[in-house]
Scaffold this motif. Structure first.
Motif, mmCIF file in Angstrom:
data_model
loop_
_atom_site.group_PDB
_atom_site.id
_atom_site.type_symbol
_atom_site.label_atom_id
_atom_site.label_comp_id
_atom_site.label_asym_id
_atom_site.label_seq_id
_atom_site.Cartn_x
_atom_site.Cartn_y
_atom_site.Cartn_z
ATOM 1 N N GLU A 1 37.579 -4.101 15.848
ATOM 2 C CA GLU A 1 37.813 -5.141 14.837
ATOM 3 C C GLU A 1 38.755 -6.218 15.354
ATOM 4 O O GLU A 1 39.790 -5.929 15.950
ATOM 5 N N GLY A 2 38.356 -7.465 15.132
ATOM 6 C CA GLY A 2 39.193 -8.597 15.489
ATOM 7 C C GLY A 2 39.089 -9.060 16.933
ATOM 8 O O GLY A 2 39.767 -10.004 17.313
ATOM 9 N N LEU A 3 38.260 -8.408 17.730
ATOM 10 C CA LEU A 3 38.122 -8.829 19.125
ATOM 11 C C LEU A 3 37.207 -10.049 19.241
ATOM 12 O O LEU A 3 36.273 -10.220 18.461
ATOM 13 N N SER A 4 37.468 -10.845 20.241
ATOM 14 C CA SER A 4 36.571 -11.950 20.567
ATOM 15 C C SER A 4 35.431 -11.406 21.418
ATOM 16 O O SER A 4 35.509 -10.294 21.964
ATOM 17 N N ARG A 5 34.399 -12.221 21.561
ATOM 18 C CA ARG A 5 33.298 -11.835 22.451
ATOM 19 C C ARG A 5 33.813 -11.648 23.875
ATOM 20 O O ARG A 5 33.415 -10.727 24.578
ATOM 21 N N ALA A 6 34.722 -12.507 24.287
ATOM 22 C CA ALA A 6 35.280 -12.400 25.638
ATOM 23 C C ALA A 6 36.016 -11.080 25.813
ATOM 24 O O ALA A 6 35.889 -10.427 26.859
ATOM 25 N N ASP A 7 36.788 -10.679 24.814
ATOM 26 C CA ASP A 7 37.515 -9.409 24.903
ATOM 27 C C ASP A 7 36.560 -8.218 24.946
ATOM 28 O O ASP A 7 36.830 -7.232 25.630
ATOM 29 N N LEU A 8 35.462 -8.282 24.210
ATOM 30 C CA LEU A 8 34.477 -7.188 24.227
ATOM 31 C C LEU A 8 33.944 -6.944 25.637
ATOM 32 O O LEU A 8 33.626 -5.816 25.994
ATOM 33 N N HIS A 9 33.848 -8.020 26.422
ATOM 34 C CA HIS A 9 33.219 -7.936 27.743
ATOM 35 C C HIS A 9 34.201 -8.029 28.905
ATOM 36 O O HIS A 9 33.800 -8.034 30.067
ATOM 37 N N ALA A 10 35.486 -8.089 28.599
ATOM 38 C CA ALA A 10 36.507 -8.180 29.650
ATOM 39 C C ALA A 10 36.564 -6.881 30.445
ATOM 40 O O ALA A 10 36.392 -5.792 29.909
ATOM 41 N N ARG A 11 36.816 -7.023 31.740
ATOM 42 C CA ARG A 11 36.958 -5.870 32.620
ATOM 43 C C ARG A 11 38.338 -5.917 33.252
ATOM 44 O O ARG A 11 38.772 -6.964 33.720
ATOM 45 N N LEU A 12 38.999 -4.775 33.277
ATOM 46 C CA LEU A 12 40.333 -4.726 33.871
ATOM 47 C C LEU A 12 40.280 -4.875 35.378
ATOM 48 O O LEU A 12 41.245 -5.316 35.991
ATOM 49 N N HIS B 1 35.721 8.246 25.200
ATOM 50 C CA HIS B 1 35.314 6.852 25.382
ATOM 51 C C HIS B 1 36.039 5.919 24.409
ATOM 52 O O HIS B 1 36.401 4.799 24.779
ATOM 53 N N ALA B 2 36.261 6.374 23.179
ATOM 54 C CA ALA B 2 37.022 5.554 22.230
ATOM 55 C C ALA B 2 38.452 5.371 22.729
ATOM 56 O O ALA B 2 39.021 4.277 22.610
ATOM 57 N N GLY B 3 39.033 6.412 23.300
ATOM 58 C CA GLY B 3 40.375 6.305 23.876
ATOM 59 C C GLY B 3 40.411 5.360 25.056
ATOM 60 O O GLY B 3 41.365 4.586 25.221
ATOM 61 N N GLN B 4 39.366 5.394 25.886
ATOM 62 C CA GLN B 4 39.292 4.456 27.004
ATOM 63 C C GLN B 4 39.210 3.021 26.490
ATOM 64 O O GLN B 4 39.878 2.118 27.016
ATOM 65 N N ALA B 5 38.409 2.811 25.450
ATOM 66 C CA ALA B 5 38.286 1.473 24.866
ATOM 67 C C ALA B 5 39.621 1.016 24.273
ATOM 68 O O ALA B 5 40.005 -0.152 24.409
ATOM 69 N N ALA B 6 40.349 1.934 23.640
ATOM 70 C CA ALA B 6 41.662 1.606 23.094
ATOM 71 C C ALA B 6 42.630 1.218 24.213
ATOM 72 O O ALA B 6 43.431 0.291 24.067
ATOM 73 N N PHE B 7 42.543 1.915 25.324
ATOM 74 C CA PHE B 7 43.382 1.577 26.473
ATOM 75 C C PHE B 7 43.068 0.163 26.963
ATOM 76 O O PHE B 7 43.979 -0.631 27.227
ATOM 77 N N VAL B 8 41.772 -0.155 27.082
ATOM 78 C CA VAL B 8 41.380 -1.490 27.551
ATOM 79 C C VAL B 8 41.907 -2.543 26.576
ATOM 80 O O VAL B 8 42.479 -3.563 27.004
ATOM 81 N N ARG B 9 41.732 -2.310 25.270
ATOM 82 C CA ARG B 9 42.243 -3.276 24.300
ATOM 83 C C ARG B 9 43.749 -3.466 24.458
ATOM 84 O O ARG B 9 44.256 -4.588 24.443
ATOM 85 N N GLY B 10 44.479 -2.365 24.601
ATOM 86 C CA GLY B 10 45.918 -2.465 24.769
ATOM 87 C C GLY B 10 46.298 -3.264 26.006
ATOM 88 O O GLY B 10 47.222 -4.086 25.976
ATOM 89 N N ALA B 11 45.587 -3.029 27.102
ATOM 90 C CA ALA B 11 45.870 -3.772 28.333
ATOM 91 C C ALA B 11 45.562 -5.265 28.144
ATOM 92 O O ALA B 11 46.323 -6.117 28.616
ATOM 93 N N LEU B 12 44.483 -5.571 27.439
ATOM 94 C CA LEU B 12 44.141 -6.965 27.203
ATOM 95 C C LEU B 12 45.190 -7.639 26.322
ATOM 96 O O LEU B 12 45.536 -8.800 26.548
ATOM 97 N N GLU B 13 45.681 -6.922 25.335
ATOM 98 C CA GLU B 13 46.692 -7.498 24.437
ATOM 99 C C GLU B 13 48.021 -7.754 25.148
ATOM 100 O O GLU B 13 48.777 -8.627 24.752
ATOM 101 N N ARG B 14 48.303 -6.999 26.193
ATOM 102 C CA ARG B 14 49.554 -7.179 26.929
ATOM 103 C C ARG B 14 49.457 -8.259 28.006
ATOM 104 O O ARG B 14 50.465 -8.619 28.590
ATOM 105 N N ARG B 15 48.274 -8.716 28.283
ATOM 106 C CA ARG B 15 48.112 -9.765 29.307
ATOM 107 C C ARG B 15 48.783 -11.051 28.915
ATOM 108 O O ARG B 15 48.813 -11.501 27.838
#
Length: 169
Positions: free
Chosen positions: A23-34, A155-169
């Motif tokens: 929820e609340g992610l942009s299209r770019a965030d959905l497809h971002a890769r660390l 996989h949900a935990g992995q996605a949560a990790f990616v979101r957290g990393a994106l939010e800290r960028r």
């Protein structure tokens, strides 16, 4: 608490995690890769949903939501229609381009609804039914459901990790 209540609680926790990640992610965030080989949030959520849809439908002897509610056409991915993401390469992960967070959540919620409908009537005896004889020992319904929950949560935990990393960028 009976077996159905326990399973409902577990699958509902997956749903809560999926929603909090997407929820609340942009299209770019959905497809971002660390990094170049990392999984995206879009791929992780699509994949966990496809596996749940595939495995629950098989165990319940019903059609997958992916087909019955036309999610395959709505996602319009460049794979075989029955693809679940298992064995996908890094290029395949990049090819999972999702139009919006709502598309991912709509598919997930439909699968969740079908899952809860199936498990609502299960009791301990039903969980002992063999659903896959290709393994030694054969896989029971209970083991299959726990396997799906485990895979979903990872996989949900992995996605949560990616979101957290994106939010800290």
């Amino acid at each position: 608490m009976n077996s159905a209540d326990l399973l409902t609680d577990a699958f509902t926790r997956v749903q809560e995690t999926v929603h909090s990640v997407v929820e609340g992610l942009s299209r770019a965030d959905l497809h971002a890769r660390l990094d170049d080989g990392a999984n995206t949030i879009a791929w992780l959520v699509w994949h966990l949903t496809r596996i749940q849809d595939d495995h629950i439908s098989d165990a319940a002897d019903i059609e997958q939501v992916w087909f019955t509610r036309d999610w395959a056409s709505r996602f319009d991915l460049p794979f075989a229609k029955d693809a679940t993401g298992y064995g996908h390469s890094t290029a395949d992960v990049a090819a999972v381009q999702v139009g919006s967070p709502e598309l991912l959540l709509g598919y997930y919620d439909d699968v969740h609804e079908q899952t809860l409908g199936f498990i609502s009537g299960l009791d301990g005896r039903a969980l002992n039914r063999v659903v896959d004889e290709a393994w030694s020992p054969p896989v029971t319904l209970g083991v299959r459901l726990i396997s799906v929950i485990s895979d979903d949560l990872q996989h949900a935990g992995q996605a949560a990790f990616v979101r957290g990393a994106l939010e800290r960028r």
